[in-house]
Design an enzyme around this catalytic site. Sequence first.
Site, short mmCIF file in Angstrom:
data_model
loop_
_atom_site.label_atom_id
_atom_site.label_comp_id
_atom_site.label_asym_id
_atom_site.label_seq_id
_atom_site.Cartn_x
_atom_site.Cartn_y
_atom_site.Cartn_z
N LYS A 69 -8.76 25.96 15.62
CA LYS A 69 -8.30 24.70 15.95
C LYS A 69 -8.26 25.08 17.46
O LYS A 69 -7.51 26.01 18.06
CB LYS A 69 -7.03 24.68 15.43
CG LYS A 69 -6.20 23.24 15.97
CD LYS A 69 -4.87 23.38 15.42
CE LYS A 69 -4.21 22.27 15.94
NZ LYS A 69 -2.80 22.11 15.48
N LYS B 279 -5.73 29.74 16.27
CA LYS B 279 -5.32 28.44 16.72
C LYS B 279 -5.11 28.62 18.21
O LYS B 279 -4.31 29.43 18.60
CB LYS B 279 -4.06 27.92 16.29
CG LYS B 279 -3.50 26.67 16.85
CD LYS B 279 -2.28 26.11 16.01
CE LYS B 279 -1.49 24.90 16.64
NZ LYS B 279 -0.36 24.60 15.98
C1 PBG Z 1 1.91 22.12 14.87
C2 PBG Z 1 0.74 21.61 15.11
C3 PBG Z 1 0.13 20.96 16.13
C4 PBG Z 1 -1.10 20.13 15.88
C5 PBG Z 1 -1.28 20.73 14.51
N1 PBG Z 1 -0.06 21.37 14.08
C6 PBG Z 1 0.79 20.90 17.66
C7 PBG Z 1 0.91 22.08 18.38
O1 PBG Z 1 0.71 22.99 17.94
O2 PBG Z 1 1.49 22.00 19.44
C8 PBG Z 1 -2.01 19.89 16.69
C9 PBG Z 1 -2.87 18.67 16.16
C10 PBG Z 1 -3.49 17.83 16.94
O3 PBG Z 1 -3.48 17.86 18.36
O4 PBG Z 1 -4.11 16.88 16.48
N2 PBG Z 1 2.35 23.38 15.29
#
Ligand code: PBG
Length: 324
Positions: A248, A195
Site C-alpha cells: 500500500k 505500507k
Molecule cells: C489507517 C489507514 C490509512 C489508510 C488505510 N488505513 C491511512 C493512513 O495510514 O493515514 C489509507 C487508505 C487510503 O488512502 O485509501 N492507518
Amino acid sequence: MNFPAYRPRRLRNSETMRRLVRETTLTTDDLILPLFITYGKDKKIEIKSMPGHYQLSVDKLEAEAKEIASLGIPGVILFGIPEHKDEVGSSAFDADGPVQSAIKAIKDAAPDIMVMTDVCMCEYTSHGHCGIIKNQDVDNDSTLELLAREALSHAEAGADLVAPSDMMDGRVGAIRTALDTSGFDHIPLMSYAAKYSSAFYGPFRDAAESVPQFGDRRTYQMDPANTNEAMREVALDIEEGADIVMVKPALPYLDIIRRIKEQFEYPTAAYNVSGEFSMLKAAEAKGWMDGERSMMESLLSIKRAGADIIITYFSKEAARVLGR
Ligand code: PBG
C-alpha cells in the site's frame, strides 16, 4: 524473432485475436470495496474529495450490502468514524461501535459478503496517530495491546478477516495470539505488510477524519525509497502469522508488489488508495482523461504486477464494467 519474419502486430489485428493472447485478466473476484461507517442514524455524508463515496451510518448498510452483493463484489473492508475520540482510542474496541455494528448489519443483509476490518487506532485517537503517544511519538509495545483488543472486538462482532494497518512492530503476532487464545484461530489475518508513508492517503484522512494533529507517520510507516525493507517487513509478518500480505499504496509501488509476489509466493493484496482514486476522478472531471479506461488500466496494472486481491474505491464501477 526478427522482422520481417516476425510481426507482432499480427496478434493485435482484431479484438478476438487480442482476447486469445491476453495474458492478464481482471475479474470482479479480485475486488474489495472500502466503506466508511459513521456513528448515529440516517447519515449519508458525501466525501468531497472522493466522488461517489460517503460516510454511512449503520442503518444505511442494508441497501449498500445488497447492492454490493448484486454486483458480485466478494468483500468489503470497514473503517470506523466514532462519536468520541480520546488519547488512547478507547472507542476502537467498543462492542457497539460503528464497525462492530456494521459487521452485523452487513452479515444480516448479505451473508456471503466477506466482511474485513481495518485494525488501527488513528480513527479513534484524539491526536490522529496510530497508537499511544509517549514523548511525541507512538509507543510501539503499549500500542500492541490496544490493537489486539480492537481486532478481538471485530472478531467477536463477526468479522471474517482482520487487517492491521498501523505498522507497529510485532502487531501481527500480538493479534494472532489474541485471536487464537479466544477461540478465533479460524479468522484469517491480512497484514498491511509494506505500507509506505504516502501523500496518496490525503483524501482518506478527510474521509476517516484521521489526520495526525502533529507531526506525520514517518516513524512507523515505510520510507518510499525502500524495497529491501519491504521484504523484511513481509518476512516478519508471515513469520508472525499473516495469511495475506498487502502492499500500500498500489500504483506508485507496482515494483514492490511484483517483488513480494515473486519472493514469497503468498496471497498478495494491493491497496489502490484514496489519492490514486481521486486523481483519476479529478482528471476525468476536467475532461483530461477517459475515466473508465484509466480506471480499468490502473486496476489491470495492479493485477499484472502480481496482486491477487485489489482493495479499491473503484470496486462498484469496475464490477459494472466487468459485468457487461
Ligand atoms: C489507517 C489507514 C490509512 C489508510 C488505510 N488505513 C491511512 C493512513 O495510514 O493515514 C489509507 C487508505 C487510503 O488512502 O485509501 N492507518
